[in-house]
Scaffold this active site. Sequence first.
Site, short mmCIF file in Angstrom:
data_model
loop_
_atom_site.label_atom_id
_atom_site.label_comp_id
_atom_site.label_asym_id
_atom_site.label_seq_id
_atom_site.Cartn_x
_atom_site.Cartn_y
_atom_site.Cartn_z
N TYR A 24 -30.12 2.58 10.15
CA TYR A 24 -28.72 3.02 10.19
C TYR A 24 -27.99 2.69 8.89
O TYR A 24 -26.99 3.32 8.57
CB TYR A 24 -27.99 2.33 11.35
CG TYR A 24 -28.14 3.02 12.67
CD1 TYR A 24 -29.35 3.03 13.34
CD2 TYR A 24 -27.06 3.67 13.26
CE1 TYR A 24 -29.48 3.66 14.57
CE2 TYR A 24 -27.18 4.29 14.49
CZ TYR A 24 -28.38 4.28 15.13
OH TYR A 24 -28.51 4.91 16.35
N LYS B 167 -42.67 -1.99 16.41
CA LYS B 167 -43.79 -1.09 16.11
C LYS B 167 -44.62 -1.79 15.02
O LYS B 167 -44.81 -1.26 13.92
CB LYS B 167 -43.24 0.28 15.67
CG LYS B 167 -44.27 1.38 15.55
CD LYS B 167 -44.76 1.92 16.89
CE LYS B 167 -45.86 2.94 16.68
NZ LYS B 167 -46.50 3.36 17.94
N ASP C 28 -43.34 2.40 21.91
CA ASP C 28 -43.81 3.54 22.72
C ASP C 28 -44.22 3.06 24.11
O ASP C 28 -43.87 3.65 25.13
CB ASP C 28 -44.94 4.31 22.01
CG ASP C 28 -46.02 3.41 21.41
OD1 ASP C 28 -45.86 2.17 21.42
OD2 ASP C 28 -47.03 3.96 20.93
N ASP D 75 -31.15 1.88 20.23
CA ASP D 75 -30.33 3.05 20.54
C ASP D 75 -31.07 3.95 21.52
O ASP D 75 -30.51 4.37 22.54
CB ASP D 75 -30.02 3.81 19.23
CG ASP D 75 -29.20 5.05 19.49
OD1 ASP D 75 -28.23 4.96 20.25
OD2 ASP D 75 -29.55 6.12 18.95
N ASP E 253 -30.37 4.44 25.98
CA ASP E 253 -30.08 5.69 26.69
C ASP E 253 -31.09 5.90 27.81
O ASP E 253 -30.74 6.32 28.92
CB ASP E 253 -30.15 6.90 25.74
CG ASP E 253 -28.78 7.31 25.22
OD1 ASP E 253 -27.97 6.41 24.94
OD2 ASP E 253 -28.53 8.53 25.10
#
Length: 356
Positions: free
Chosen positions: A142, A190, A223, A247, A251
């Site tokens: 970001y 990751k 993942d 983020d 959701d």
Amino acid sequence: MEKTIAVLPGDGIGPEIIRQAVKVLDAVAEKYHHRFVYRYADVGACAIDSTGNPYPAATHEICMTSDSVLFGAIGDPKYDNNPSARVRPEQGLLAMRKSLGLFANIRPVKPYPSLLSSSPLKDNIVEGADFIVVRELTGGMYFGEPRGRNEAGDKAFDTCVYSKAEIERVADVAFAYASRRRGKVTLVDKANVLATSRLWRETVKALHAEKYSDMQLDFMFVDNAAMKMVSNPRDFDVILTENMFGDILSDLAGVINGSIGLLPSASSGEGKSLYEPIHGSFPQGAGKNIANPVATILSAAMMLDDAFGASEEAAAVRKACEDAIAEGACTPDIIPGSRYGTEETGDFIAWKILAL
Ligand code: IPM
Ligand code: MN
């Protein structure tokens, strides 16, 4: 007590949902003999329209000189569909997070028993889920530099950067929450691909060994975490993760609750804290009295709890929201065919607080 609250309604449904949270705070003030002074300011598309800047200096000043910040939503489709817009509303939110030093974003997820069937997931999967996402909020892709295009304009790049200090300070927040919960932190990264993720793993592991060895620390690739969140969400207690993964995962967590309109959040860090629903500005719903105000009202409850130490008042707000949902006094996103719009849901919750 007397507190000043910077109120930033923002765009889309922002003003409507914020109005309900203020209504509820007024009910709390009346019932518990507090005084809340609201100081309104613009952020996002409305601030671009009035000043050309999505996070004007005057808004920053109001945030810095208030006891806490309550924020609605940001975003306007006229910018979404214009990739060449030089100023975007979202830059206001990012500038606000950065300049207020809000490096930790807390997003609690716990389905309401009466709403289990509103989740598209099976009841036996979501039942009993109770976790929080601690999302790093001022680093990663970001904010990383360099970012942009090459000279020819046919290549674009974003940079993911994290320092050890940035990881440690948000990990401290995650362990502090875990110590008040079930004592388990899952670091989502990751690390099989990204150098930043390997630094996260190394740093959090060392911090755990040094300061938090009484708690459990697990690691999970992002993942796999996405799959686990919708297949076995009860496994999580505190999820700690970087900005972009947080983020996306938060959701996804909205699916567990049945509506993203129910999820509040708190952002804290170097000084002021900010409270906001995790959902966006829902421009298609603006002005229609259909947006669910509960996420914003619950964000105000987090403010009462964390920023003002008013835990009894916060519990009363949560209970009133639970009652509204259980009694069907909430918006159609969770109560199909409901006659309760945004305003009526806010009225009901405020009335419940006074009646409790
Ligand atoms: C959120 C939002 C923001 C983000 C957008 C509006 C910039 O999606 O708070 O989750 O990506 O952080
Ligand atoms: Mn988001």
